[in-house]
Motif scaffolding. Structure first.
Motif, PDB file in Angstrom:
ATOM      1  N   SER A 206      35.612  -9.325 -68.772  1.00  0.00           N
ATOM      2  CA  SER A 206      34.915 -10.623 -68.725  1.00  0.00           C
ATOM      3  C   SER A 206      33.557 -10.519 -69.380  1.00  0.00           C
ATOM      4  CB  SER A 206      34.774 -11.099 -67.269  1.00  0.00           C
ATOM      5  OG  SER A 206      36.056 -11.308 -66.691  1.00  0.00           O
ATOM      6  N   ASP A 207      32.847  -9.465 -69.078  1.00  0.00           N
ATOM      7  CA  ASP A 207      31.514  -9.269 -69.662  1.00  0.00           C
ATOM      8  C   ASP A 207      31.607  -9.156 -71.169  1.00  0.00           C
ATOM      9  OD1 ASP A 207      30.454  -9.350 -67.150  1.00  0.00           O
ATOM     10  OD2 ASP A 207      30.289  -7.148 -66.942  1.00  0.00           O
ATOM     11  N   LEU A 209      33.948 -10.370 -73.043  1.00  0.00           N
ATOM     12  CA  LEU A 209      34.356 -11.668 -73.586  1.00  0.00           C
ATOM     13  C   LEU A 209      33.149 -12.612 -73.735  1.00  0.00           C
ATOM     14  CD1 LEU A 209      36.619 -13.567 -74.510  1.00  0.00           C
ATOM     15  CD2 LEU A 209      36.958 -14.201 -72.091  1.00  0.00           C
ATOM     16  N   GLU A 210      32.294 -12.674 -72.739  1.00  0.00           N
ATOM     17  CA  GLU A 210      31.114 -13.513 -72.778  1.00  0.00           C
ATOM     18  C   GLU A 210      30.187 -13.068 -73.907  1.00  0.00           C
ATOM     19  OE1 GLU A 210      30.531 -16.258 -71.175  1.00  0.00           O
ATOM     20  OE2 GLU A 210      32.479 -16.070 -70.130  1.00  0.00           O
ATOM     21  N   LYS A 213      31.583 -14.269 -77.178  1.00  0.00           N
ATOM     22  CA  LYS A 213      31.327 -15.713 -77.346  1.00  0.00           C
ATOM     23  C   LYS A 213      29.890 -15.961 -77.786  1.00  0.00           C
ATOM     24  CE  LYS A 213      34.714 -17.459 -73.985  1.00  0.00           C
ATOM     25  NZ  LYS A 213      34.862 -18.170 -72.688  1.00  0.00           N
ATOM     26  N   ALA A 214      28.957 -15.251 -77.191  1.00  0.00           N
ATOM     27  CA  ALA A 214      27.541 -15.449 -77.508  1.00  0.00           C
ATOM     28  C   ALA A 214      27.270 -15.066 -78.956  1.00  0.00           C
ATOM     29  CB  ALA A 214      26.679 -14.620 -76.559  1.00  0.00           C
ATOM     30  N   LYS A 217      28.666 -17.796 -81.266  1.00  0.00           N
ATOM     31  CA  LYS A 217      27.830 -19.000 -81.209  1.00  0.00           C
ATOM     32  C   LYS A 217      26.590 -18.794 -82.031  1.00  0.00           C
ATOM     33  CE  LYS A 217      25.821 -22.266 -77.950  1.00  0.00           C
ATOM     34  NZ  LYS A 217      25.573 -22.595 -76.515  1.00  0.00           N
TER      35      LYS A 217
END
Length: 224
Positions: A206-207, A209-210, A213-214, A217
């Motif tokens: 999860s970490d 993946l975030e 994403k960052a 972006k």
């Protein structure tokens, strides 16, 4: 009768040839050594007897030489007394004793010649005896080495060894099967430690993946 019938047979023998023809070289060497040692004892005894005979002949010769001188003195005495007849007889006896002296000297010379030959042959025999003893040690070492190698070969090539190795293979197969059964029992059984480990892995995913994403972006914003 032994291996050698006469002393000269030993002196002139070829040990290598004898060993090549022998079915049991070790036994042959022992017999050769025994025969040589017995012959040396016999020959040395003969040599001692000849020396004793020589001394006895020398004593006889010395007595005969004294008689030669004695008869010569008697002949001189007879002449000094005008007894030529007695002087002649004394000289005849002197000649007889001189012949004895010469004969005894010939006997001494024959004994000396025999002793010289005997001593030379003894030297040759001693050399062959030393050679035989050295070969005996070599043969013994070779036999022990060959016997040891044969024993090892028999063990390596023995069917018992092959059977034992096959048994080891079967035992290993059994153990492999048991271990496989243990692993099968472990499959599907989750422990508390396994569950926590799974949670930790999910958190890491999860970490990550975030974070991904960052980054994406940020790139989009830079492109606008």
């Amino acid at each position: 009768m032994g291996i050698f019938s006469r002393f000269s047979d030993i002196v002139n023998s070829n040990i290598n040839s004898l060993l090549d023809k022998a079915e049991d070289p070790q036994k042959m060497v022992r017999l050769i050594i025994q025969e040589m040692e017995d012959t040396l004892v016999e020959v040395r005894s003969t040599s001692a007897r000849l020396l004793a005979e020589k001394k006895d002949v020398q004593r006889q010769q010395q007595r005969a030489e004294h008689q030669v001188l004695d008869w010569e003195n008697k002949a001189e005495l007879a002449l000094s007394k005008d007894r030529e007849d007695l002087a002649r007889q004394a000289l005849i006896e002197k000649q007889k004793m001189q012949q004895s002296v010469d004969g005894l000297q010939q006997e001494i010379d024959r004994v000396d010649e025999s002793l010289d030959k005997l001593n030379g042959e003894i030297g040759q025999l001693q050399e062959k005896l030393a050679d035989a003893k050295a070969r005996q040690k070599t043969i013994l070492m070779r036999e022990k080495t060959a016997s040891s190698r044969l024993a090892v070969k028999k063990q390596v090539d023995s069917s018992k060894v092959d059977d034992a190795m096959q048994k080891f293979d079967r035992y290993e197969s059994k153990i492999d099967g048991i271990e496989a059964q243990v692993e099968a029992y472990d499959l599907g059984q989750r422990t508390l430690r396994d569950e926590f480990a799974e949670l930790e892995n999910e958190s890491k995913v999860s970490d990550e993946l975030e974070a991904l994403k960052a980054r994406m972006k940020s790139k989009e914003q830079q492109n606008q």
